[in-house]
Design a protein around this motif. Structure first.
Motif, PDB file in Angstrom:
ATOM      1  N   THR A  12       0.968  -1.070  -0.037  1.00  0.00           N
ATOM      2  CA  THR A  12      -0.043   0.068   0.179  1.00  0.00           C
ATOM      3  C   THR A  12       0.800   1.191  -0.256  1.00  0.00           C
ATOM      4  N   ILE A  13       0.695   2.204  -1.072  1.00  0.00           N
ATOM      5  CA  ILE A  13       1.483   3.369  -1.099  1.00  0.00           C
ATOM      6  C   ILE A  13       0.741   4.508  -1.049  1.00  0.00           C
ATOM      7  N   VAL A  14       1.626   5.607  -0.605  1.00  0.00           N
ATOM      8  CA  VAL A  14       0.804   7.101  -0.731  1.00  0.00           C
ATOM      9  C   VAL A  14       1.436   7.848  -1.850  1.00  0.00           C
ATOM     10  N   ILE A  15       0.639   8.492  -2.669  1.00  0.00           N
ATOM     11  CA  ILE A  15       1.198   9.310  -3.677  1.00  0.00           C
ATOM     12  C   ILE A  15       0.626  10.577  -3.610  1.00  0.00           C
ATOM     13  N   GLN A  16       1.375  11.673  -3.156  1.00  0.00           N
ATOM     14  CA  GLN A  16       0.803  13.145  -2.918  1.00  0.00           C
ATOM     15  C   GLN A  16       0.632  13.616  -4.465  1.00  0.00           C
ATOM     16  N   ALA A  17      -0.562  14.526  -4.442  1.00  0.00           N
ATOM     17  CA  ALA A  17      -0.693  15.164  -5.823  1.00  0.00           C
ATOM     18  C   ALA A  17      -1.204  13.951  -6.863  1.00  0.00           C
ATOM     19  N   ALA A  18      -2.197  13.222  -6.433  1.00  0.00           N
ATOM     20  CA  ALA A  18      -2.408  12.102  -7.336  1.00  0.00           C
ATOM     21  C   ALA A  18      -2.888  12.246  -8.541  1.00  0.00           C
TER      22      ALA A  18
ATOM     23  N   VAL B 142       5.799   3.130   2.017  1.00  0.00           N
ATOM     24  CA  VAL B 142       6.417   4.477   1.149  1.00  0.00           C
ATOM     25  C   VAL B 142       5.553   5.458   1.037  1.00  0.00           C
ATOM     26  N   VAL B 143       6.002   6.800   0.983  1.00  0.00           N
ATOM     27  CA  VAL B 143       5.012   8.081   0.516  1.00  0.00           C
ATOM     28  C   VAL B 143       5.868   8.717  -0.527  1.00  0.00           C
ATOM     29  N   TYR B 144       5.151   9.095  -1.567  1.00  0.00           N
ATOM     30  CA  TYR B 144       5.834   9.705  -2.639  1.00  0.00           C
ATOM     31  C   TYR B 144       5.457  11.237  -2.651  1.00  0.00           C
ATOM     32  N   ASP B 145       6.252  12.352  -2.380  1.00  0.00           N
ATOM     33  CA  ASP B 145       5.668  13.514  -2.156  1.00  0.00           C
ATOM     34  C   ASP B 145       6.460  14.504  -3.028  1.00  0.00           C
ATOM     35  N   SER B 146       5.620  15.278  -3.825  1.00  0.00           N
ATOM     36  CA  SER B 146       5.988  16.279  -4.650  1.00  0.00           C
ATOM     37  C   SER B 146       5.561  17.533  -4.264  1.00  0.00           C
ATOM     38  N   ILE B 147       4.912  17.730  -3.143  1.00  0.00           N
ATOM     39  CA  ILE B 147       4.237  19.055  -2.649  1.00  0.00           C
ATOM     40  C   ILE B 147       5.462  19.559  -1.668  1.00  0.00           C
ATOM     41  N   GLY B 148       6.090  18.972  -0.808  1.00  0.00           N
ATOM     42  CA  GLY B 148       7.241  19.861  -0.113  1.00  0.00           C
ATOM     43  C   GLY B 148       6.896  20.490   1.277  1.00  0.00           C
ATOM     44  N   LYS B 149       7.088  21.497   1.436  1.00  0.00           N
ATOM     45  CA  LYS B 149       6.957  22.192   2.690  1.00  0.00           C
ATOM     46  C   LYS B 149       5.600  21.687   3.461  1.00  0.00           C
ATOM     47  N   ASP B 150       4.463  22.165   2.612  1.00  0.00           N
ATOM     48  CA  ASP B 150       3.375  21.850   3.260  1.00  0.00           C
ATOM     49  C   ASP B 150       2.812  20.393   3.824  1.00  0.00           C
ATOM     50  N   THR B 151       3.449  19.476   3.119  1.00  0.00           N
ATOM     51  CA  THR B 151       3.014  18.055   3.467  1.00  0.00           C
ATOM     52  C   THR B 151       4.215  17.203   3.939  1.00  0.00           C
TER      53      THR B 151
ATOM     54  N   SER C  49      10.971  12.202  -1.321  1.00  0.00           N
ATOM     55  CA  SER C  49      10.538  13.773  -1.633  1.00  0.00           C
ATOM     56  C   SER C  49      11.350  13.974  -2.916  1.00  0.00           C
ATOM     57  N   PHE C  50      10.350  14.370  -4.044  1.00  0.00           N
ATOM     58  CA  PHE C  50      10.890  14.531  -5.440  1.00  0.00           C
ATOM     59  C   PHE C  50      10.292  15.819  -6.086  1.00  0.00           C
ATOM     60  N   GLY C  51       9.735  16.788  -5.199  1.00  0.00           N
ATOM     61  CA  GLY C  51       9.307  17.877  -5.682  1.00  0.00           C
ATOM     62  C   GLY C  51       9.163  18.915  -4.454  1.00  0.00           C
TER      63      GLY C  51
END
Length: 324
Positions: free
Chosen positions: A142-148, A211-220, A236-238
């Motif tokens: 089970t994964i989390v992707i921000q800004a899906a 795993v969490v994939y996060d391209s949002i950055g500061k806020d998340t 953190s990729f963005g």
């Protein structure tokens, strides 16, 4: 003379100018390319605003697809008429034609359009390394992707689902939730009204995710860390909301011996063999239909300022194509 976007100082969308440029003949190891489609990515905003500094004056754009019109000395893998796509630096893809090293392009399969090629080189290869190399997603994860519902997000949702994973994604509206769900996101969470960390814990029966994939950055960042299971990986990729604040190593320890990485695509494709292999796998999942491109906006390249305004205003979904 051909047209291209140039800017001579960092700033808002208005700094980008549609100007005449001279494109010479390709030199040793180079090709000349007539571009049929150009991709738009959030990293273009970082360069335009000066978050990622560039020498001035400069160009923008990291990816495109088109037809080879000439090759320089020493180029043996490409010939005029070849269909190619690329993600390359320094930026300069916002152009009708350009010259660039042959080592920076790959052949585009006939089964894929120029628009498909231009829309996936940066975002699609990013999805490839995130899911296949940074953390190798497997069936049952089970994964989390921000800004899906964004460009990378929709590709990650589909590809992770094809790998047998359960996908949790954050989105900013009900409309974007529907889009994400239609692309394989099992649990779209509207972060503007739901506590997504709490929802992730509910969905995983308190366990968290690996795993969490996060391209949002500061806020998340903090909430992303709170979604992880012990020994989980924060990717953190963005920085769409701004750069990450300093991260104290004790934060990782206190949350369960977590791992943190800040990957970049150009590290992963630094070797030509990796670039070709990753592109081949990306093209295979696209041709097979396991992953579909979502080109939801098109703008004339001359109107790129409007495209940037919509991107920064979070009024876009999926991928955006600029038409030279």
């Amino acid at each position: 003379m051909v047209k291209a976007i140039r800017f001579d100082k960092p700033g808002g969308p208005d700094v980008m100018k549609w100007v005449d440029v001279e494109v010479g003949e390709p030199g040793n190891g180079e090709i000349r390319l007539k571009q049929h489609a150009v991709g738009l990515n959030y990293i273009d905003v970082y360069f335009r605003t000066g978050m990622y500094p560039l020498p001035m004056p400069g160009g923008l754009g990291m990816e495109a697809a088109g037809e080879v019109t000439a090759v320089g000395a020493g180029v043996t893998d490409f010939k005029p008429g070849d269909r190619v796509a690329y993600v390359a630096r320094p930026p300069g893809a916002y152009a009708q034609e350009r010259v660039l090293p042959a080592a920076q392009v790959v052949k585009l399969p006939d089964a894929l359009s120029y628009e498909q090629g231009a829309s996936v080189m940066l975002q699609g290869l990013t999805a490839q390394y995130l899911l296949r190399r940074t953390y190798a997603v497997k069936a049952g994860d089970t994964i989390v992707i921000q800004a899906a519902a964004g460009g990378v997000g929709l590709l990650v949702c589909q590809w992770a689902k094809a790998l047998g994973a359960t996908v949790i994604g954050t989105v900013g509206s009900d409309e974007k939730a529907e889009i994400a769900k239609a692309h394989g996101c099992d649990y779209p969470i509207v972060y503007t009204r739901e506590n997504f960390t709490k929802r992730v814990r509910e969905i995983t029966n308190g366990a968290g995710v690996p795993v969490v994939y996060d391209s949002i950055g500061k806020d998340t960042m903090t909430a992303s860390l709170d979604c992880l299971a012990p020994l989980g990986l924060f990717v953190s990729f963005g920085n769409a909301s701004g750069p990450l604040p300093p991260l104290d190593a004790s934060e990782l320890a206190g949350r369960g011996s977590l791992f943190f990485t800040r990957p970049t695509l150009f590290t992963y494709i630094g070797k030509r063999s990796d670039y070709e292999a990753m592109s081949a796998e990306l093209f295979d999942v696209l041709v097979s239909g396991k992953v579909k491109t979502s080109i939801n906006q098109r703008y004339a390249l001359a109107d790129v300022a409007k495209a940037h305004e919509d991107l920064e205003g979070r009024r876009t979904t999926g991928s955006t194509i600029l038409q030279p």
